[in-house]
Design a protein around this motif. Structure first.
Motif, PDB file in Angstrom:
ATOM      1  N   GLY A  19     -43.920   6.174 -32.119  1.00 24.86           N
ATOM      2  CA  GLY A  19     -44.895   6.463 -32.565  1.00 24.86           C
ATOM      3  C   GLY A  19     -45.167   7.258 -33.438  1.00 24.86           C
ATOM      4  N   ALA A  20     -44.120   8.857 -33.738  1.00 21.48           N
ATOM      5  CA  ALA A  20     -43.820   9.863 -34.702  1.00 21.48           C
ATOM      6  C   ALA A  20     -42.620   9.479 -35.274  1.00 21.48           C
ATOM      7  CB  ALA A  20     -42.740  10.972 -33.605  1.00 21.48           C
ATOM      8  N   PHE A  21     -42.032   7.960 -35.683  1.00 23.94           N
ATOM      9  CA  PHE A  21     -41.005   7.801 -36.168  1.00 23.94           C
ATOM     10  C   PHE A  21     -41.604   7.472 -38.201  1.00 23.94           C
ATOM     11  CE2 PHE A  21     -38.297   6.105 -33.165  1.00 23.94           C
ATOM     12  CZ  PHE A  21     -36.581   7.111 -33.728  1.00 23.94           C
ATOM     13  N   GLY A  22     -43.241   6.916 -37.728  1.00 21.30           N
ATOM     14  CA  GLY A  22     -43.620   7.062 -39.241  1.00 21.30           C
ATOM     15  C   GLY A  22     -44.576   8.362 -39.330  1.00 21.30           C
ATOM     16  N   HIS A  23     -43.666   9.446 -40.102  1.00 20.46           N
ATOM     17  CA  HIS A  23     -44.205  10.431 -41.112  1.00 20.46           C
ATOM     18  C   HIS A  23     -44.349  10.476 -42.450  1.00 20.46           C
ATOM     19  CE1 HIS A  23     -40.742   9.479 -41.652  1.00 20.46           C
ATOM     20  NE2 HIS A  23     -40.178  10.637 -42.517  1.00 20.46           N
ATOM     21  N   GLY A  24     -45.591  11.084 -42.824  1.00 20.36           N
ATOM     22  CA  GLY A  24     -46.379  10.973 -43.769  1.00 20.36           C
ATOM     23  C   GLY A  24     -45.533  11.700 -45.008  1.00 20.36           C
ATOM     24  N   GLY A  25     -45.282  11.340 -46.088  1.00 20.00           N
ATOM     25  CA  GLY A  25     -45.033  12.279 -47.565  1.00 20.00           C
ATOM     26  C   GLY A  25     -43.086  12.139 -46.839  1.00 20.00           C
ATOM     27  N   HIS A  26     -42.861  10.881 -46.463  1.00 16.77           N
ATOM     28  CA  HIS A  26     -41.667  10.438 -46.628  1.00 16.77           C
ATOM     29  C   HIS A  26     -40.937   9.945 -47.740  1.00 16.77           C
ATOM     30  CE1 HIS A  26     -37.931   8.198 -45.384  1.00 16.77           C
ATOM     31  NE2 HIS A  26     -38.246   7.018 -45.082  1.00 16.77           N
ATOM     32  N   LEU A  27     -39.718  10.606 -47.780  1.00 15.34           N
ATOM     33  CA  LEU A  27     -39.297  10.644 -49.272  1.00 15.34           C
ATOM     34  C   LEU A  27     -38.562   9.849 -49.862  1.00 15.34           C
ATOM     35  CD1 LEU A  27     -37.403  14.616 -48.965  1.00 15.34           C
ATOM     36  CD2 LEU A  27     -39.974  13.718 -50.485  1.00 15.34           C
ATOM     37  N   GLY A  28     -38.448   8.541 -49.042  1.00 10.75           N
ATOM     38  CA  GLY A  28     -37.948   7.285 -48.808  1.00 10.75           C
ATOM     39  C   GLY A  28     -36.212   7.095 -49.087  1.00 10.75           C
ATOM     40  N   ALA A  29     -35.627   6.533 -48.780  1.00 15.66           N
ATOM     41  CA  ALA A  29     -33.971   6.263 -48.874  1.00 15.66           C
ATOM     42  C   ALA A  29     -33.608   6.945 -49.454  1.00 15.66           C
ATOM     43  CB  ALA A  29     -33.705   4.285 -48.539  1.00 15.66           C
ATOM     44  N   LEU A  93     -21.796   2.214 -36.761  1.00 12.97           N
ATOM     45  CA  LEU A  93     -23.061   3.226 -36.711  1.00 12.97           C
ATOM     46  C   LEU A  93     -23.591   3.672 -38.096  1.00 12.97           C
ATOM     47  CD1 LEU A  93     -23.832   5.455 -34.894  1.00 12.97           C
ATOM     48  CD2 LEU A  93     -22.786   7.135 -36.000  1.00 12.97           C
ATOM     49  N   VAL A  94     -25.074   3.255 -37.524  1.00 14.00           N
ATOM     50  CA  VAL A  94     -26.116   3.715 -38.834  1.00 14.00           C
ATOM     51  C   VAL A  94     -27.079   5.005 -38.771  1.00 14.00           C
ATOM     52  CG1 VAL A  94     -27.980   3.010 -40.170  1.00 14.00           C
ATOM     53  CG2 VAL A  94     -26.242   1.233 -39.498  1.00 14.00           C
ATOM     54  N   LEU A  95     -27.568   5.612 -39.567  1.00 12.72           N
ATOM     55  CA  LEU A  95     -28.163   6.652 -39.079  1.00 12.72           C
ATOM     56  C   LEU A  95     -29.166   6.777 -39.878  1.00 12.72           C
ATOM     57  CD1 LEU A  95     -26.100   9.799 -39.362  1.00 12.72           C
ATOM     58  CD2 LEU A  95     -25.781   9.073 -37.403  1.00 12.72           C
ATOM     59  N   GLY A  96     -30.654   6.958 -39.706  1.00 16.11           N
ATOM     60  CA  GLY A  96     -32.011   7.096 -40.407  1.00 16.11           C
ATOM     61  C   GLY A  96     -33.130   6.380 -39.885  1.00 16.11           C
ATOM     62  N   THR A  97     -34.239   6.899 -41.000  1.00 17.88           N
ATOM     63  CA  THR A  97     -35.517   6.936 -40.343  1.00 17.88           C
ATOM     64  C   THR A  97     -35.731   5.452 -39.424  1.00 17.88           C
ATOM     65  OG1 THR A  97     -36.496   6.366 -42.383  1.00 17.88           O
ATOM     66  CG2 THR A  97     -35.787   8.348 -42.121  1.00 17.88           C
ATOM     67  N   SER A  98     -37.657   4.594 -39.075  1.00 20.61           N
ATOM     68  CA  SER A  98     -36.642   3.623 -38.939  1.00 20.61           C
ATOM     69  C   SER A  98     -37.385   3.090 -40.364  1.00 20.61           C
ATOM     70  CB  SER A  98     -38.594   3.982 -37.942  1.00 20.61           C
ATOM     71  OG  SER A  98     -39.314   4.381 -39.180  1.00 20.61           O
ATOM     72  N   HIS A  99     -37.654   3.276 -40.759  1.00 15.43           N
ATOM     73  CA  HIS A  99     -37.742   2.624 -42.648  1.00 15.43           C
ATOM     74  C   HIS A  99     -36.001   2.217 -43.113  1.00 15.43           C
ATOM     75  CE1 HIS A  99     -38.363   1.278 -45.993  1.00 15.43           C
ATOM     76  NE2 HIS A  99     -37.220   2.490 -47.004  1.00 15.43           N
ATOM     77  N   GLU A 100     -35.515   2.813 -42.747  1.00 22.12           N
ATOM     78  CA  GLU A 100     -34.155   2.805 -43.138  1.00 22.12           C
ATOM     79  C   GLU A 100     -32.797   1.466 -42.236  1.00 22.12           C
ATOM     80  OE1 GLU A 100     -34.161   6.357 -45.167  1.00 22.12           O
ATOM     81  OE2 GLU A 100     -33.826   6.353 -43.519  1.00 22.12           O
ATOM     82  N   LEU A 101     -33.504   2.479 -40.737  1.00 22.79           N
ATOM     83  CA  LEU A 101     -32.472   1.569 -40.116  1.00 22.79           C
ATOM     84  C   LEU A 101     -32.899  -0.318 -39.926  1.00 22.79           C
ATOM     85  CD1 LEU A 101     -32.916   3.322 -36.762  1.00 22.79           C
ATOM     86  CD2 LEU A 101     -30.631   3.233 -38.384  1.00 22.79           C
ATOM     87  N   LYS A 102     -34.832  -0.733 -40.201  1.00 20.87           N
ATOM     88  CA  LYS A 102     -35.201  -1.591 -40.330  1.00 20.87           C
ATOM     89  C   LYS A 102     -34.713  -2.111 -41.684  1.00 20.87           C
ATOM     90  CE  LYS A 102     -39.481  -4.338 -40.022  1.00 20.87           C
ATOM     91  NZ  LYS A 102     -38.867  -5.093 -41.251  1.00 20.87           N
ATOM     92  N   LEU A 142     -35.694  10.273 -35.927  1.00 19.06           N
ATOM     93  CA  LEU A 142     -34.649   9.564 -36.510  1.00 19.06           C
ATOM     94  C   LEU A 142     -34.137   8.786 -35.347  1.00 19.06           C
ATOM     95  CD1 LEU A 142     -32.925  11.776 -38.547  1.00 19.06           C
ATOM     96  CD2 LEU A 142     -34.536  10.581 -39.039  1.00 19.06           C
ATOM     97  N   GLY A 143     -33.445   7.572 -35.951  1.00 21.67           N
ATOM     98  CA  GLY A 143     -32.404   6.575 -35.066  1.00 21.67           C
ATOM     99  C   GLY A 143     -31.060   7.353 -35.504  1.00 21.67           C
ATOM    100  N   TYR A 144     -30.639   5.927 -34.722  1.00 17.90           N
ATOM    101  CA  TYR A 144     -28.632   5.988 -34.463  1.00 17.90           C
ATOM    102  C   TYR A 144     -27.980   4.632 -33.592  1.00 17.90           C
ATOM    103  CZ  TYR A 144     -27.095   8.466 -30.359  1.00 17.90           C
ATOM    104  OH  TYR A 144     -26.364   8.748 -29.050  1.00 17.90           O
TER     105      TYR A 144
END
Length: 164
Positions: A19-29, A93-102, A142-144
């Motif tokens: 739920g909280a992974f999506g956030h408005g104002g995401h600046l992009g990877a 090992l990858v760090l990132g937002t849901s967008h980067e990880l997907k 974030l996720g990892y």
């Protein structure tokens, strides 16, 4: 190949359920952070090893990745991820937002042997140990995890809660 596509879909579903992974104002990877550091991204930048305030151990082999399911970090903290690859293949090992990880999981499904040069991705050769030091610069969810996987291995990810 089918398992990789299913794993990428599973990863996307896992993050969507948060739920909280999506956030408005995401600046992009690849949006630069406030520091102007070209290696900075929307969720942070490479950290100074002398300023590490928290260490997180990650153990990998060719069947699984053992990591904390949830890590809490203070905004501005510098964290060292200590990764040990006990397997016979390269792991990451990858760090990132849901967008980067997907996006990374999708790319890995298409080209599993490709290595990436992003500062938030660490590749670890078989039998080796490496560390990734990262400074988390904004409050975020974030996720990892390891998105490269072998036969029978599931994608293993954890959540990183960055708070004030």
């Amino acid at each position: 190949m089918g398992k990789r596509i299913l794993a990428a879909a599973g990863l996307a579903a896992a993050f969507a359920s948060g739920g909280a992974f999506g956030h408005g104002g995401h600046l992009g990877a690849h949006a630069f952070g406030a520091t102007g550091d070209p290696r900075a991204v929307s969720f942070g930048q490479p950290g100074d090893p002398a300023k590490v305030s928290q260490a997180i151990a990650v153990e990998m082999d060719d069947r699984e990745c053992r990591l904390q399911k949830e890590v809490r970090i203070r905004q501005g903290a510098t964290v060292r991820f200590d990764v040990h690859n006990r397997g016979t293949r390269v792991h990451e090992l990858v760090l990132g937002t849901s967008h980067e990880l997907k996006a990374h999981a999708d790319a890995a499904a298409v080209s599993p042997e490709a290595e990436h040069e992003e500062p938030y991705i660490l590749h670890v050769e078989p039998g080796n140990r490496r560390s990734l030091v990262w400074r988390f610069t904004r409050v975020d969810l974030l996720g990892y995890g390891c998105l490269i996987h072998g036969s029978g291995q599931t994608v293993m990810t954890g959540r990183i809660l960055v708070g004030r």
